[in-house]
Design a protein around this motif. Structure first.
Motif, PDB file in Angstrom:
ATOM      1  N   CYS A  65      43.433 -13.649  21.464  1.00 30.72           N
ATOM      2  CA  CYS A  65      42.555 -14.672  20.899  1.00 30.72           C
ATOM      3  C   CYS A  65      41.782 -14.111  19.716  1.00 30.72           C
ATOM      4  CB  CYS A  65      41.561 -15.171  21.940  1.00 30.72           C
ATOM      5  SG  CYS A  65      42.299 -16.162  23.222  1.00 30.72           S
ATOM      6  N   CYS A  66      41.356 -12.854  19.859  1.00 29.90           N
ATOM      7  CA  CYS A  66      40.583 -12.175  18.823  1.00 29.90           C
ATOM      8  C   CYS A  66      41.190 -10.790  18.611  1.00 29.90           C
ATOM      9  CB  CYS A  66      39.123 -12.059  19.247  1.00 29.90           C
ATOM     10  SG  CYS A  66      38.310 -13.653  19.479  1.00 29.90           S
ATOM     11  N   ARG A 110      34.846 -16.004  13.345  1.00 33.04           N
ATOM     12  CA  ARG A 110      35.641 -17.212  13.103  1.00 33.04           C
ATOM     13  C   ARG A 110      36.085 -17.790  14.441  1.00 33.04           C
ATOM     14  NH1 ARG A 110      37.676 -18.215   7.870  1.00 33.04           N
ATOM     15  NH2 ARG A 110      36.934 -16.659   6.423  1.00 33.04           N
ATOM     16  N   PRO A 111      36.549 -19.038  14.443  1.00 25.92           N
ATOM     17  CA  PRO A 111      37.024 -19.629  15.697  1.00 25.92           C
ATOM     18  C   PRO A 111      38.151 -18.810  16.321  1.00 25.92           C
ATOM     19  CG  PRO A 111      36.739 -21.329  14.042  1.00 25.92           C
ATOM     20  CD  PRO A 111      36.557 -20.012  13.346  1.00 25.92           C
ATOM     21  N   CYS A 125      34.918 -15.314  17.440  1.00 23.05           N
ATOM     22  CA  CYS A 125      35.295 -13.940  17.784  1.00 23.05           C
ATOM     23  C   CYS A 125      34.095 -13.051  17.455  1.00 23.05           C
ATOM     24  CB  CYS A 125      36.518 -13.492  16.978  1.00 23.05           C
ATOM     25  SG  CYS A 125      38.036 -14.341  17.460  1.00 23.05           S
ATOM     26  N   VAL A 126      33.565 -12.384  18.476  1.00 23.11           N
ATOM     27  CA  VAL A 126      32.318 -11.633  18.351  1.00 23.11           C
ATOM     28  C   VAL A 126      32.566 -10.149  18.633  1.00 23.11           C
ATOM     29  CG1 VAL A 126      29.980 -11.412  19.272  1.00 23.11           C
ATOM     30  CG2 VAL A 126      31.022 -13.663  19.064  1.00 23.11           C
ATOM     31  N   CYS A 158      36.085 -13.429  22.597  1.00 21.87           N
ATOM     32  CA  CYS A 158      35.950 -14.843  22.261  1.00 21.87           C
ATOM     33  C   CYS A 158      34.782 -15.413  23.057  1.00 21.87           C
ATOM     34  CB  CYS A 158      37.236 -15.587  22.605  1.00 21.87           C
ATOM     35  SG  CYS A 158      37.142 -17.349  22.237  1.00 21.87           S
ATOM     36  N   GLU A 159      33.814 -15.947  22.353  1.00 22.47           N
ATOM     37  CA  GLU A 159      32.674 -16.575  22.998  1.00 22.47           C
ATOM     38  C   GLU A 159      32.629 -18.045  22.627  1.00 22.47           C
ATOM     39  OE1 GLU A 159      29.043 -14.518  22.100  1.00 22.47           O
ATOM     40  OE2 GLU A 159      29.685 -12.714  23.159  1.00 22.47           O
ATOM     41  N   VAL A 160      32.343 -18.869  23.606  1.00 21.55           N
ATOM     42  CA  VAL A 160      32.229 -20.313  23.388  1.00 21.55           C
ATOM     43  C   VAL A 160      30.757 -20.684  23.509  1.00 21.55           C
ATOM     44  CG1 VAL A 160      32.889 -22.593  24.235  1.00 21.55           C
ATOM     45  CG2 VAL A 160      34.544 -20.718  24.289  1.00 21.55           C
ATOM     46  N   ASP A 161      30.233 -21.339  22.471  1.00 22.05           N
ATOM     47  CA  ASP A 161      28.832 -21.745  22.433  1.00 22.05           C
ATOM     48  C   ASP A 161      28.781 -23.189  21.942  1.00 22.05           C
ATOM     49  OD1 ASP A 161      26.139 -22.125  22.087  1.00 22.05           O
ATOM     50  OD2 ASP A 161      25.837 -20.382  20.789  1.00 22.05           O
TER      51      ASP A 161
END
Length: 171
Positions: A65-66, A110-111, A125-126, A158-161
Motif C-alpha cells: 500500500c505504501c 499521499r493516498p 502513507c505516513v 497507511c493511515e486512514v483519517d
C-alpha cells in the motif's frame, strides 16, 4: 552452523536442477524435501508467471500500500527518546552504520494504494519511526560515550483519517 557445514549438507543432498526447477527423486526423501525448500526459498518470488492462450503475463505477487526503501545510513547525530540531540561516536577507524526504511518519495503523505476507492481519499502513507542502539553522547557536552537509543525511520504505514479534507489536490 558454519558455512562449510551448510555447504556440505547441501552438497550431500544434491538433486538434479534443470531450468530453475527441482526434479523429484524417485522416492521423496527428507533430504530432498529440505533441499527443495532451500532452493525455492532463495528464488525471486517478486513476479509470478501466468500462462493463458499461448502468451505469458508477469503479475506482481508482492504489492505494498505504501512502498518503502531501505538503505544504510552513517549519521553524525540523532535524536534520543526524550527528544535530546545526540552525537554518535565516530573516529577515523570507526563509523556507525544504521539501517533506515523510508516511505518511497512518490507515496509519502499521499493516498494509499490498494485501498477501497471510497476510503482512499481519507488515507495517507505516513513515515514511521523506531529506535536503534548506538554509541552516543549528548551534543556539545564533554562526557563519556554511552549506549543509548537513537530515532531512525523504520517504515511507511497507511493511515486512514476521516477528518482529512477530501479536496486536497496532489500534483
Amino acid at each position: 552452523m558454519h558455512m562449510h557445514t551448510v555447504l556440505g549438507l547441501l552438497l550431500s543432498m544434491v538433486t538434479v536442477v534443470t531450468r530453475g526447477k527441482v526434479e523429484r527423486e524417485r522416492k521423496d526423501s527428507g533430504r530432498s524435501k529440505v533441499l527443495r525448500a532451500l532452493l525455492l526459498h532463495d528464488r525471486n518470488h517478486d513476479l509470478m508467471t501466468k500462462r493463458g492462450e499461448g502468451n505469458t503475463v508477469n503479475v506482481p505477487v508482492h504489492l505494498e500500500c505504501c512502498p518503502t526503501e531501505t538503505r544504510p545510513i552513517q549519521p553524525r547525530g540523532g535524536v534520543s527518546r526524550e527528544g535530546k540531540l545526540l552525537e554518535l561516536y565516530r573516529d577515523k577507524w570507526t563509523v556507525q552504520r544504521l539501517y533506515q526504511t523510508t516511505c518511497h518519495p512518490a507515496v509519502v503523505n499521499r493516498p494509499c494504494q490498494l485501498v477501497d476507492p471510497q476510503i482512499q481519499r481519507f488515507s495517507r502513507c505516513v513515515q514511521k519511526y523506531s529506535y536503534a542502539y548506538a554509541f552516543v553522547k549528548d551534543f556539545n557536552v564533554s562526557q563519556h560515550y554511552r549506549l543509548d537509543y537513537v530515532k531512525v525511520r523504520s517504515g511507511c504505514s497507511c493511515e486512514v483519517d476521516f477528518s482529512l479534507q477530501e479536496t486536497i489536490e496532489f500534483r
